[in-house]
Every structure is written in C-alpha cells, then in structure tokens.
Design an enzyme around this catalytic site. Structure first.
Site, PDB file in Angstrom:
ATOM      1  N   TYR A  93       0.679  -3.249  -7.440  1.00  0.00           N
ATOM      2  CA  TYR A  93      -0.984  -3.542  -7.141  1.00  0.00           C
ATOM      3  C   TYR A  93      -1.146  -4.983  -7.290  1.00  0.00           C
ATOM      4  CZ  TYR A  93      -1.399   1.382  -8.554  1.00  0.00           C
ATOM      5  OH  TYR A  93      -1.191   2.857  -8.468  1.00  0.00           O
ATOM      6  N   HIS A 147       7.712   5.045 -10.603  1.00  0.00           N
ATOM      7  CA  HIS A 147       6.751   4.963  -9.388  1.00  0.00           C
ATOM      8  C   HIS A 147       7.239   5.501  -8.121  1.00  0.00           C
ATOM      9  CE1 HIS A 147       3.175   2.280  -7.718  1.00  0.00           C
ATOM     10  NE2 HIS A 147       2.971   3.692  -7.445  1.00  0.00           N
TER      11      HIS A 147
END
Length: 318
Positions: free
Chosen positions: A61, A134
């Site tokens: 992010y 992830h």
C-alpha cells in the site's frame, strides 16, 4: 438484525477479540488518489473519535507509505492500543536513490521474515496482531513448502499473534483454509450485496474450522457507497447492468429509510463466520460516515425485502 441461519460457528481460533469495524489503509498509501499527510492524520483522528482501533495495512500500500503513516500518526491521534494486521509475500525493492521501485514476490522463509521485519520498522512496533499471506493465488507450492511454516514460526516467536491469508477470490482462499490451520482470513469484494461468491465454500468452511473472517470491499470499490455513472466496480468501470442493480438496491433501502452504505457495511455480519469488516478511508469525513453506517439500525424487514430480489441470500435469514 436478523440472526444468521447459515449454521453454527466453531470456537474462534483467534487469541484476541477482533473489532467489528476496521479501517483499510490502502487509500492512505495513495490508492487511486494521493492523500496528504494532513488528511491522513485527520483520518486517524476521526477513527479515534469513532472508537475504531483495528487497522489493516500492507507493504504494497503505497510502497510502505500506509504502514509508515500508521507508525507516525496512530499515537498522536490518540490510538495507543491498536489492533493491526499487515501482510507478507511481497518485498519492496527501492531504487538506488531510495525512491519506490519494484515489488517482487518472495515466499521463502527469509523473504517472509524480512517483509515482517521491515513492516515492524515502519509501524514502530515489536509485533503485529495478524500477519496475512498476501494474494498467494498462483503460488500454492511455495506457500505449502516455505511460507506457511515461516508464518507459524513467527507466531511461535511472538512476532505475530495470528496468521492467515488475504485474497480477492474466495475459491483459492477456501483451498488454503482447508489445507492449513488459518486463524483468520481476509476476503475482499466477494461477500457483498452484489457478490455472494464467498458463501458457496469459504464461509461455511471457516464457520466449521473456527477461522475468523474479515470482509473487505463491501462497497465493491465504491459502487455501493455511491452508485453513480462513472463509479468503479471491483477496480473496473461499472457495467450498466451492475449499476442498475446497485441503484435498485439503493431504492429498496431508501424505502425503509436506510442508507445503502449502512446495508452494505452490515450485510456481511448476517453470516456467523464474519468477525469484522474493514472499509477503506481516505478522509475524516469517510471515517465518520462509515462509522455511522455501521451503527445504523436496520429493520429485519429490509433484509427480507432485499432477499426477495437476490441481494441477500435467503439462507442467511432466520
């Protein structure tokens, strides 16, 4: 709210309570639009005022920016005991000048540990509450051979309190839950008023195993927050028929005096496996609006009306 009839839930594998509402921090890392430091600070201050203490983040992010901002801004915002989840499986490769560079997959034990250590440095913490693998959709062999043993060891060492998987597709996620003892999973965009994919296998499986489920993407990239022309749906421009469905859902909610966003945020809790919902926020106003949506009283009659038109699976309603 109507209690779910989708079956009972096994005792949770989580060793701590997970707040029902959390903030996804991809927007604080600049997803779609940059967010200033001032707005990021205001976002977290608004979270503190709303009593929100759970924050989901990841190295990807903003190439570490979201984690760095949490590390800098949580305490000044007044949040001193946050619940934080982050992710591993991808390593950040800065350019020689220190600017963001490539993001590469690395499912080795060394890579998983390096990812977590870098996250802890950015977050200014000695541990995180949850470490997700992830988006390991295409890497089952590496997950089986090195990544899962690695995160188990990190949990044993106390560097993480719980482990699991974070993915956008429920089928591969269910396959991982079936094979590995996941404490918690995060599924994004696949259990919403417009998408019930996770109900077929993932949610019943998690209910049986005691795996806590965190649901992200309840607005399907903004469409269920504001079904206007030009809205996004699952990171793509919304098709016309999907836009029409979202508007019809809004119309049904309005008939009961309920904002569409409130139904979208609360819908996942109709299933007993769901422990928490995380919503992406890039401003104080969005935090305040989402917190209000999570608290809004929704009559059982609305859920049944939505079920009549296919927005809510009938099996979830008692």
């Amino acid at each position: 709210m109507t209690s779910a009839s989708a079956g009972s839930r096994a005792p949770s594998r989580l060793p701590f309570h997970l707040p029902r509402l959390g903030i996804g921090t991809a927007p604080l890392g600049g997803l779609f639009h940059e967010v200033s430091e001032e707005d990021a600070a205001a976002t977290l201050t608004a979270a503190a005022r709303a009593g929100i203490t759970y924050f989901d983040t990841a190295p990807r992010y903003g190439h570490g920016q979201a984690e760095e901002r949490l590390g800098r801004l949580l305490a000044p915002a007044g949040i001193t005991a946050p619940v934080i989840s982050t992710k591993a499986g991808w390593l950040l490769r800065p350019r020689p000048d220190g600017s963001p560079g490539a993001v590469v997959t690395d499912w080795t034990e060394r890579g998983i540990r390096a990812s977590l250590e870098s996250s802890l440095t950015r977050l200014g913490r000695s541990y995180v509450d949850i470490l997700y693998l992830h988006d390991p959709d295409d890497h089952p062999d590496e997950v089986r051979r090195t990544a899962c043993p690695a995160v188990r060891r990190l949990r044993e060492e106390g560097l993480v309190r719980a482990i699991g998987f974070a993915m956008n597709h429920s089928g591969p996620l269910a396959a991982y839950v079936a094979e590995f003892e996941a404490d918690v999973v995060l599924v994004a965009g696949r259990f919403s008023l417009l998408d019930h994919e996770a109900l077929t296998t993932l949610l019943p499986l998690c209910a049986r195993t005691g795996t806590a489920v965190v649901v992200g993407g309840v607005f399907n990239t903004g469409l269920l927050a504001d079904p206007a022309p030009g809205a996004m749906f699952n990171y793509q421009p919304v098709p016309g028929d999907t836009l029409a469905r979202a508007r019809r859902c809004r119309e049904l909610c309005a008939g009961f005096g309920v904002p569409l966003a409130a139904a979208a945020v609360q819908f996942p809790f109709l299933h007993p496996a769901v422990a928490s919902v995380v919503v992406g926020c890039r401003s104080a106003a969005e935090v305040t609006a989402n917190a209000a949506a999570a608290r809004f009283a929704i009559p059982d009659e609305l859920w049944h009306r939505l079920a009549e038109e296919g927005f809510v699976p009938a099996e979830l309603l008692g």
